[in-house]
Design a protein around this motif. Structure first.
Motif, mmCIF file in Angstrom:
data_model
loop_
_atom_site.group_PDB
_atom_site.id
_atom_site.type_symbol
_atom_site.label_atom_id
_atom_site.label_comp_id
_atom_site.label_asym_id
_atom_site.label_seq_id
_atom_site.Cartn_x
_atom_site.Cartn_y
_atom_site.Cartn_z
ATOM 1 N N PHE A 15 7.363 -49.532 5.225
ATOM 2 C CA PHE A 15 6.476 -50.348 6.047
ATOM 3 C C PHE A 15 6.961 -51.799 6.086
ATOM 4 O O PHE A 15 7.324 -52.357 5.054
ATOM 5 N N LEU A 41 2.931 -46.166 7.308
ATOM 6 C CA LEU A 41 1.518 -46.232 6.948
ATOM 7 C C LEU A 41 1.203 -45.191 5.890
ATOM 8 O O LEU A 41 1.577 -44.028 6.002
ATOM 9 N N ILE A 46 -2.161 -49.160 4.218
ATOM 10 C CA ILE A 46 -3.162 -49.095 5.274
ATOM 11 C C ILE A 46 -4.078 -50.314 5.301
ATOM 12 O O ILE A 46 -4.486 -50.759 6.370
ATOM 13 N N ALA A 49 -2.708 -53.106 7.476
ATOM 14 C CA ALA A 49 -2.813 -52.797 8.902
ATOM 15 C C ALA A 49 -4.259 -52.903 9.388
ATOM 16 O O ALA A 49 -4.533 -53.475 10.442
ATOM 17 N N ILE A 57 -3.900 -45.415 13.849
ATOM 18 C CA ILE A 57 -2.704 -45.352 13.004
ATOM 19 C C ILE A 57 -1.986 -44.027 13.195
ATOM 20 O O ILE A 57 -2.591 -43.019 13.539
ATOM 21 N N ALA A 59 0.413 -41.717 10.838
ATOM 22 C CA ALA A 59 0.890 -41.557 9.460
ATOM 23 C C ALA A 59 1.493 -40.172 9.326
ATOM 24 O O ALA A 59 0.766 -39.191 9.247
#
Length: 99
Positions: A15, A41, A46, A49, A57, A59
């Motif tokens: 990330f 993510l 998380i 974000a 999102i 993931a």
């Protein structure tokens, strides 16, 4: 709008938290915009974000490589839901109540 949080090309990348400045700027300009983040993510990323303003999102590796995918998905969703609720409490008709 989609903000990519890794270099494009393959899954499982780290990330890039510096992308959250883009998410934050977009959220401030467009409070009702759907902002999607993709790449890196996981439960450990998380919150950054969500707090920046992402409300959608993607993931992949975090879910598919998890020992408990259902729990991972729940944690990711909860982080987004909590941040969205807090943002809604701050915004009243587009005017921030926070100083």
């Amino acid at each position: 709008i989609l903000i990519l949080c890794v270099e494009p090309g393959f899954g499982g990348q780290k990330f890039m938290p510096e992308m959250m400045t883009k998410v934050d700027a977009l959220r401030k300009l467009f409070p009702k915009l759907d902002i999607e983040v993709d790449g890196g993510l996981a439960p450990s990323t998380i919150d950054a974000a969500a707090l920046a303003g992402a409300n959608i999102i993607v993931a992949g590796s975090a879910v598919f490589n998890s020992e408990n995918p259902e729990e991972t998905i729940r944690r990711l969703r909860d982080a987004i839901d909590i941040a969205a609720k807090e943002a809604a409490e701050i915004q009243v008709d587009g005017v921030s109540k926070a100083q």
